[in-house]
Motif scaffolding. Structure first.
Motif, PDB file in Angstrom:
ATOM      1  N   ARG A 175       0.832  -1.205   0.000  1.00 54.30           N
ATOM      2  CA  ARG A 175       0.000   0.000   0.000  1.00 54.30           C
ATOM      3  C   ARG A 175       0.865   1.252   0.000  1.00 54.30           C
ATOM      4  N   PHE A 176       1.897   1.261   0.824  1.00 50.22           N
ATOM      5  CA  PHE A 176       2.804   2.410   0.874  1.00 50.22           C
ATOM      6  C   PHE A 176       3.493   2.612  -0.473  1.00 50.22           C
ATOM      7  N   CYS A 177       4.029   1.537  -1.021  1.00 46.48           N
ATOM      8  CA  CYS A 177       4.729   1.610  -2.306  1.00 46.48           C
ATOM      9  C   CYS A 177       3.850   2.219  -3.387  1.00 46.48           C
ATOM     10  N   HIS A 178       2.631   1.729  -3.496  1.00 45.96           N
ATOM     11  CA  HIS A 178       1.745   2.218  -4.554  1.00 45.96           C
ATOM     12  C   HIS A 178       1.208   3.606  -4.273  1.00 45.96           C
ATOM     13  N   ALA A 179       1.076   3.979  -3.005  1.00 46.97           N
ATOM     14  CA  ALA A 179       0.680   5.351  -2.692  1.00 46.97           C
ATOM     15  C   ALA A 179       1.756   6.338  -3.144  1.00 46.97           C
ATOM     16  N   GLU A 180       3.020   5.994  -2.918  1.00 46.55           N
ATOM     17  CA  GLU A 180       4.111   6.854  -3.358  1.00 46.55           C
ATOM     18  C   GLU A 180       4.197   6.922  -4.885  1.00 46.55           C
ATOM     19  N   ALA A 206      13.255  -0.536   4.300  1.00 46.13           N
ATOM     20  CA  ALA A 206      13.195  -0.179   5.716  1.00 46.13           C
ATOM     21  C   ALA A 206      11.863  -0.596   6.333  1.00 46.13           C
ATOM     22  N   LEU A 207      10.793  -0.430   5.597  1.00 45.30           N
ATOM     23  CA  LEU A 207       9.481  -0.804   6.122  1.00 45.30           C
ATOM     24  C   LEU A 207       9.388  -2.308   6.340  1.00 45.30           C
ATOM     25  N   LEU A 208       9.889  -3.078   5.403  1.00 48.64           N
ATOM     26  CA  LEU A 208       9.883  -4.526   5.561  1.00 48.64           C
ATOM     27  C   LEU A 208      10.768  -4.961   6.726  1.00 48.64           C
ATOM     28  N   ALA A 209      11.886  -4.261   6.913  1.00 51.38           N
ATOM     29  CA  ALA A 209      12.864  -4.663   7.926  1.00 51.38           C
ATOM     30  C   ALA A 209      12.529  -4.155   9.325  1.00 51.38           C
ATOM     31  N   THR A 210      11.542  -3.284   9.448  1.00 45.30           N
ATOM     32  CA  THR A 210      11.222  -2.710  10.756  1.00 45.30           C
ATOM     33  C   THR A 210      10.899  -3.813  11.762  1.00 45.30           C
ATOM     34  N   PRO A 211      11.613  -3.872  12.862  1.00 47.38           N
ATOM     35  CA  PRO A 211      11.349  -4.925  13.841  1.00 47.38           C
ATOM     36  C   PRO A 211      10.067  -4.651  14.619  1.00 47.38           C
ATOM     37  N   VAL A 212       9.532  -5.697  15.205  1.00 49.09           N
ATOM     38  CA  VAL A 212       8.369  -5.563  16.074  1.00 49.09           C
ATOM     39  C   VAL A 212       8.874  -5.163  17.457  1.00 49.09           C
ATOM     40  N   SER A 213       8.460  -4.008  17.931  1.00 49.97           N
ATOM     41  CA  SER A 213       8.949  -3.510  19.214  1.00 49.97           C
ATOM     42  C   SER A 213       8.377  -4.331  20.365  1.00 49.97           C
TER      43      SER A 213
END
Length: 236
Positions: A175-180, A206-213
């Protein structure tokens, strides 16, 4: 004059009426949907913009709004899928787990549509709207033979388990990719999209790699799995 001596006459051109009509309707729909939104245009307006007087022309070729949208996707997605399949095959052949390469495989095939003069920029805006609807009007992800299935499979081992089972990180990334891409497509054409595209690959990585806090993990544990739309389930 014998038959052999008679000059050959060019055969009259075959009528391309139905195909030409269909193409005009698709092009008009691309332009109007991109400019005013999928729900902001009536089918009658599309018919008039395509120069069609037959009141049933659109219904004859597409049935309804969803059928028209499917036709737009069918026009553009094969080229996107073909490009992505090449990149995914190169990734598998390399034998290296590289999240940025997979991010590029998501971004670059769609970004190529920025340079497609036959409705490519409009297509990007339409897809972004379809992906960001609360409920799917047309399935963008679940299409027969879609390269997104292979992309999802290859990305999954590189993500935290919560990212794929609960948080739907892959779909959020799409969704982010296509919005941009849609925002870029809606702006004036640029001479060179390479910097934009490279930076978008960075951001998708970066979005894919974001860890779960720890906080997010704790909240997930407290609340448990929640409901999801059909489109989110199919794109996880």
């Amino acid at each position: 004059m014998t038959a052999q001596e008679m000059p050959e006459q060019a055969a009259p051109p075959r009528s391309r009426g139905p195909r030409d009509t269909r193409g005009k309707l698709i092009r008009a729909a691309e332009q109007l949907f991109a400019a005013r939104g999928i729900d902001g245009v009536s089918l009658s307006e599309i018919k008039r913009a395509a120069g069609q007087r037959n009141a049933m022309a659109l219904q004859y070729h597409f049935g309804d709004r969803a059928g028209l949208l499917r036709a737009i996707l069918d026009k553009h997605l094969p080229a996107v899928d073909a490009r992505r399949e090449v990149l995914l095959q190169q990734y598998e052949d390399s034998g290296t787990a590289d999240l940025r390469s997979l991010a590029a495989a998501l971004v670059l095939p769609a970004a190529a549509k920025l340079a497609d003069p036959d409705g490519g920029r409009e297509f990007l805006q339409i897809v972004a709207e379809l992906l960001n609807r609360p409920e799917p009007l047309v399935e963008v992800v679940v299409t027969k033979g879609s390269s997104i299935f292979a992309w999802r499979r290859l990305v999954e081992p590189l993500l935290a388990i919560e990212s794929t089972t609960v948080l739907h990180t892959r779909f959020t990334t799409m969704r982010f990719c296509h919005a941009e891409l849609a925002a870029r497509a809606a702006a004036r054409p640029r001479r060179d999209d390479r910097l934009f595209t490279s930076r978008l690959v960075d951001l998708v990585t970066a979005l894919l790699a974001t860890p779960v806090s720890e906080q997010t993990a704790r909240l997930l544990h407290e609340r448990g799995p929640k409901g999801q739309t059909r489109q989110q389930a199919s794109a996880r």
